[in-house]
Design an enzyme around this catalytic site. Sequence first.
Site, PDB file in Angstrom:
ATOM      1  N   THR A 132       1.119  -0.789   0.099  1.00  0.00           N
ATOM      2  CA  THR A 132       0.164  -0.078  -0.384  1.00  0.00           C
ATOM      3  C   THR A 132       0.858   1.303   0.452  1.00  0.00           C
ATOM      4  OG1 THR A 132      -1.666   0.924   1.505  1.00  0.00           O
ATOM      5  CG2 THR A 132      -0.334  -0.472   2.981  1.00  0.00           C
ATOM      6  N   ASP A 133       0.014   1.913  -0.439  1.00  0.00           N
ATOM      7  CA  ASP A 133       1.056   3.849  -0.034  1.00  0.00           C
ATOM      8  C   ASP A 133       0.843   3.950   0.789  1.00  0.00           C
ATOM      9  OD1 ASP A 133      -1.868   4.457  -0.095  1.00  0.00           O
ATOM     10  OD2 ASP A 133      -1.332   5.915  -1.685  1.00  0.00           O
ATOM     11  N   GLU A 134       0.311   3.313   1.785  1.00  0.00           N
ATOM     12  CA  GLU A 134       0.156   4.354   3.300  1.00  0.00           C
ATOM     13  C   GLU A 134       1.330   3.323   4.165  1.00  0.00           C
ATOM     14  OE1 GLU A 134      -3.133   3.080   5.649  1.00  0.00           O
ATOM     15  OE2 GLU A 134      -4.799   2.885   3.514  1.00  0.00           O
ATOM     16  N   TYR A 158      -1.538  -0.252  10.525  1.00  0.00           N
ATOM     17  CA  TYR A 158      -1.811  -1.441   9.988  1.00  0.00           C
ATOM     18  C   TYR A 158      -0.792  -0.919   8.570  1.00  0.00           C
ATOM     19  CZ  TYR A 158      -3.299  -1.665   4.515  1.00  0.00           C
ATOM     20  OH  TYR A 158      -3.130  -1.623   3.671  1.00  0.00           O
ATOM     21  N   LYS A 162       2.217  -3.157   6.965  1.00  0.00           N
ATOM     22  CA  LYS A 162       2.853  -3.338   5.551  1.00  0.00           C
ATOM     23  C   LYS A 162       4.441  -2.748   5.427  1.00  0.00           C
ATOM     24  CE  LYS A 162      -0.072  -4.761   3.024  1.00  0.00           C
ATOM     25  NZ  LYS A 162      -0.214  -5.687   2.678  1.00  0.00           N
TER      26      LYS A 162
HETATM   27  P1  NAD Z   1      -9.418  -7.464   2.157  1.00  0.00           P
HETATM   28  O1  NAD Z   1      -8.961  -7.698   4.211  1.00  0.00           O
HETATM   29  O2  NAD Z   1     -10.752  -7.735   1.787  1.00  0.00           O
HETATM   30  O3  NAD Z   1      -9.071  -8.974   2.267  1.00  0.00           O
HETATM   31  C1  NAD Z   1      -8.273  -9.890   2.607  1.00  0.00           C
HETATM   32  C2  NAD Z   1      -7.982 -11.398   2.339  1.00  0.00           C
HETATM   33  O4  NAD Z   1      -7.181 -11.663   3.619  1.00  0.00           O
HETATM   34  C3  NAD Z   1      -9.354 -11.928   3.183  1.00  0.00           C
HETATM   35  O5  NAD Z   1     -10.042 -12.505   1.902  1.00  0.00           O
HETATM   36  C4  NAD Z   1      -9.060 -12.563   4.280  1.00  0.00           C
HETATM   37  O6  NAD Z   1      -9.665 -13.809   4.912  1.00  0.00           O
HETATM   38  C5  NAD Z   1      -7.759 -13.102   4.344  1.00  0.00           C
HETATM   39  N1  NAD Z   1      -6.458 -13.194   4.879  1.00  0.00           N
HETATM   40  C6  NAD Z   1      -6.299 -12.180   6.246  1.00  0.00           C
HETATM   41  N2  NAD Z   1      -5.877 -12.956   7.005  1.00  0.00           N
HETATM   42  C7  NAD Z   1      -5.398 -14.240   6.281  1.00  0.00           C
HETATM   43  C8  NAD Z   1      -4.322 -15.146   6.865  1.00  0.00           C
HETATM   44  N3  NAD Z   1      -3.136 -15.373   8.200  1.00  0.00           N
HETATM   45  N4  NAD Z   1      -4.567 -16.239   5.996  1.00  0.00           N
HETATM   46  C9  NAD Z   1      -4.725 -16.240   4.914  1.00  0.00           C
HETATM   47  N5  NAD Z   1      -6.086 -15.560   4.507  1.00  0.00           N
HETATM   48  C10 NAD Z   1      -6.196 -14.148   5.227  1.00  0.00           C
HETATM   49  O7  NAD Z   1      -8.476  -6.943   1.602  1.00  0.00           O
HETATM   50  P2  NAD Z   1      -7.587  -6.217   0.353  1.00  0.00           P
HETATM   51  O8  NAD Z   1      -9.020  -4.742   0.390  1.00  0.00           O
HETATM   52  O9  NAD Z   1      -8.932  -7.362  -0.781  1.00  0.00           O
HETATM   53  O10 NAD Z   1      -5.997  -6.471   0.167  1.00  0.00           O
HETATM   54  C11 NAD Z   1      -6.086  -6.939  -0.011  1.00  0.00           C
HETATM   55  C12 NAD Z   1      -4.398  -6.939  -0.345  1.00  0.00           C
HETATM   56  O11 NAD Z   1      -4.153  -5.382  -0.865  1.00  0.00           O
HETATM   57  C13 NAD Z   1      -3.953  -5.938   1.065  1.00  0.00           C
HETATM   58  O12 NAD Z   1      -2.086  -6.847   1.260  1.00  0.00           O
HETATM   59  C14 NAD Z   1      -3.769  -4.733   1.162  1.00  0.00           C
HETATM   60  O13 NAD Z   1      -2.899  -4.605   2.416  1.00  0.00           O
HETATM   61  C15 NAD Z   1      -3.112  -4.100  -0.366  1.00  0.00           C
HETATM   62  N6  NAD Z   1      -3.558  -3.138  -0.257  1.00  0.00           N
HETATM   63  C16 NAD Z   1      -5.166  -2.645  -0.156  1.00  0.00           C
HETATM   64  C17 NAD Z   1      -5.507  -1.615  -0.643  1.00  0.00           C
HETATM   65  C18 NAD Z   1      -7.250  -0.917  -0.802  1.00  0.00           C
HETATM   66  O14 NAD Z   1      -7.729   0.136  -0.698  1.00  0.00           O
HETATM   67  N7  NAD Z   1      -7.996  -1.998  -0.221  1.00  0.00           N
HETATM   68  C19 NAD Z   1      -4.654  -1.118  -1.066  1.00  0.00           C
HETATM   69  C20 NAD Z   1      -3.867  -0.814  -1.584  1.00  0.00           C
HETATM   70  C21 NAD Z   1      -3.293  -2.052  -0.971  1.00  0.00           C
HETATM   71  P1  TYD Z   2     -10.728   4.114   4.406  1.00  0.00           P
HETATM   72  O1  TYD Z   2     -11.477   3.572   3.283  1.00  0.00           O
HETATM   73  O2  TYD Z   2     -10.416   3.317   5.691  1.00  0.00           O
HETATM   74  O3  TYD Z   2      -9.444   3.814   3.981  1.00  0.00           O
HETATM   75  P2  TYD Z   2      -7.933   4.197   4.456  1.00  0.00           P
HETATM   76  O4  TYD Z   2      -8.211   4.342   5.772  1.00  0.00           O
HETATM   77  O5  TYD Z   2      -7.001   3.496   4.223  1.00  0.00           O
HETATM   78  O6  TYD Z   2      -7.521   5.146   3.441  1.00  0.00           O
HETATM   79  O7  TYD Z   2     -10.903   5.032   4.667  1.00  0.00           O
HETATM   80  C1  TYD Z   2     -10.857   5.836   3.459  1.00  0.00           C
HETATM   81  C2  TYD Z   2     -10.578   7.400   4.047  1.00  0.00           C
HETATM   82  O8  TYD Z   2     -12.133   7.846   4.305  1.00  0.00           O
HETATM   83  C3  TYD Z   2     -10.157   7.514   5.330  1.00  0.00           C
HETATM   84  O9  TYD Z   2      -9.305   9.405   5.193  1.00  0.00           O
HETATM   85  C4  TYD Z   2     -10.599   8.008   6.590  1.00  0.00           C
HETATM   86  C5  TYD Z   2     -12.000   7.635   5.468  1.00  0.00           C
HETATM   87  N1  TYD Z   2     -13.490   8.244   6.792  1.00  0.00           N
HETATM   88  C6  TYD Z   2     -14.351   8.304   6.653  1.00  0.00           C
HETATM   89  O10 TYD Z   2     -14.532   9.648   6.903  1.00  0.00           O
HETATM   90  N2  TYD Z   2     -14.884   7.576   7.276  1.00  0.00           N
HETATM   91  C7  TYD Z   2     -15.144   6.515   7.585  1.00  0.00           C
HETATM   92  O11 TYD Z   2     -16.983   6.062   8.070  1.00  0.00           O
HETATM   93  C8  TYD Z   2     -14.300   5.486   6.362  1.00  0.00           C
HETATM   94  C9  TYD Z   2     -14.347   3.970   6.905  1.00  0.00           C
HETATM   95  C10 TYD Z   2     -13.465   5.944   6.623  1.00  0.00           C
END
Ligand code: NAD
Ligand code: TYD
Length: 379
Positions: A132-134, A158, A162
């Site tokens: 992630t960019d975070e 988080y 990461k």
């Molecule tokens: P998500 O929370 O929707 O899915 C995570 C999945 O991992 C779930 O299916 C969960 O059951 C599985 N999981 C959790 N712990 C586990 C373990 N110990 N063993 C096996 N499986 C396990 O997450 P997402 O949003 O799909 O993100 C996927 C990846 O992409 C993550 O690594 C996250 O850090 C990264 N990412 C997410 C975003 C975003 O905006 N969602 C952006 C950039 C990077």
């Molecule tokens: P989120 O979807 O949790 O992603 P991330 O924290 O990984 O960027 O949140 C996106 C943005 O929205 C973040 O600045 C927090 C804000 N946010 C709210 O304002 N209200 C909410 O209920 C949630 C879940 C997030």
Amino acid sequence: MIIVTGGAGFIGANFVLDWLAQSEESVLTLDKLTYAGNLANLASLAGDTRHQFVQGDIQDRALLDVLLARHRPRAIVHFAAESHVDRSIHGPEAFLQTNILGTFHLLEAARAYHATLTGEARDAFRFLHVSTDEVYGSLDATAPAFTEHHPYEPNSPYSASKAASDHLVRAWHHTYGLPVLTTNCSNNYGPLQFPEKLIPLMIHNALAGLDLPVYGDGANVRDWLHVSDHCTAIRAVLAEGALGETYNIGGNAEMKNLDVVHTLCDLLDELRPRADQISYRTQIRFVTDRPGHDRRYAIDATHIARTLGWQPQHTFTSGLRQTVQWYLDHQAWVQEVTSGAYRQWTDMNYGGRVAGAMGTGAAGLPTPESGMATPGAPA
Ligand code: NAD
Ligand code: TYD
């Protein structure tokens, strides 16, 4: 074949579906099925012999060894993680377990497996770590976007977990020669996202007649990328990425949270107007901010564009409209995932937040008089 960890979650499931729509190469999905993992996301693959599902934990080294020895994948694409910042604030331990130790066990299993490979199979093997960019921390309003050389300054449990996993992946390449690739992507949105993240939560709450909880002043900025563009980028990195390299992936779509919520309300006003014809914007409430809330993320995706020719296909406008329509068309999916456990989470995360942190000013909305509504609780 390839092994995909976390393939029952939001991005992982989109990736598996996308992969099998484009290629004949088989996939084994390994997923623990935490609250965020949902086999319904992969239901359309039932009966497809190219896909296998194994429920398991990436911390289970014995299981990893068996799966690698039996299936002999040419790649591992590693999505499995605890992924929600708010949950990491309430309970960081699972993030350290899965994101750090889980990645460590997966790296060790991959290293042992890679050592057994010879010739072309050894040269072809890849471990692609999805991050992630975070990890880069927070930007000022005018600071240049994150490049791959930006220092790591994670601010939440988080992002710290990461960041730690990224460092492990880097070290396993430099020390042991494991053929790794790392991607750092901005905020994803699209079909199958669990309604705890901003966009699906706002759609869900709007339709349920609940408050739309905007943290702080709503001026935090995120860069948004449609999940299908993220999947295309990962495929490009897997196919052509240089070993040991990091690729930043972003949508060139920086938005303030309040603008995202306004846009969502306007789309819903058009596509599924409220019965009383009043705008969904009236449901917006400013609530107590997230502790340590990063102000701005922005991605400079020049490196992947120049070296691999990747560009996002969706604009935020086209992607958000498609996403809202998907949620409107898949309310049964939403009902299924917003079950009991989800309600407990919303009570815990939103129950203690004080509404009205910003009063009426920014949105021109009535000042809320009560605390946050939660699903299942009287508004
Ligand atoms: P998500 O929370 O929707 O899915 C995570 C999945 O991992 C779930 O299916 C969960 O059951 C599985 N999981 C959790 N712990 C586990 C373990 N110990 N063993 C096996 N499986 C396990 O997450 P997402 O949003 O799909 O993100 C996927 C990846 O992409 C993550 O690594 C996250 O850090 C990264 N990412 C997410 C975003 C975003 O905006 N969602 C952006 C950039 C990077
Ligand atoms: P989120 O979807 O949790 O992603 P991330 O924290 O990984 O960027 O949140 C996106 C943005 O929205 C973040 O600045 C927090 C804000 N946010 C709210 O304002 N209200 C909410 O209920 C949630 C879940 C997030």
